[in-house]
Design a protein around this motif. Sequence first.
Motif: not given
Length: 141
Positions: A47-53
């Motif tokens: 749901q938040h593909p713009e946030v990296g891990l």
Amino acid sequence: MRIAVLGTGSVGRAIAARTAELGHQVTIGTRDVAAIRAGDHAHWAAQHPEVGLATLAEAASGAKLVVRPHQLAEGAHSVFVSGDDAEAKRIVSGLLVSFGHTDVIDLGDLSTARGTEMLLPLWLRLYGRLDTANFNIKVVR
């Protein structure tokens, strides 16, 4: 701005989602990327593909925010830790001190984290009012 959020819990996710929504480049840092990807984080990440891990070190090394406390008021502000694992808190506190934090306050067991989560509404209001994330809180004793 490149921002690292250390932690994949509800507060970390909320901060990461909101700052990404505001147009910042956000990476969430965690101790075990593979375990987090295999868990319930996968649904949130979709749901938040713009946030990296990334690992804690990788996330912090590429960020301009949470990582260099001396950029604000010479580092004269407070940061809090909570948890049930004394060794983990020791490691996290050491990491925070290595970033330059001088006032790391151990609040106690994991149940005390709820108190710091309650700072999020205040943080968001201040962010909206000040129009910058370049601020922090100081506990004066």
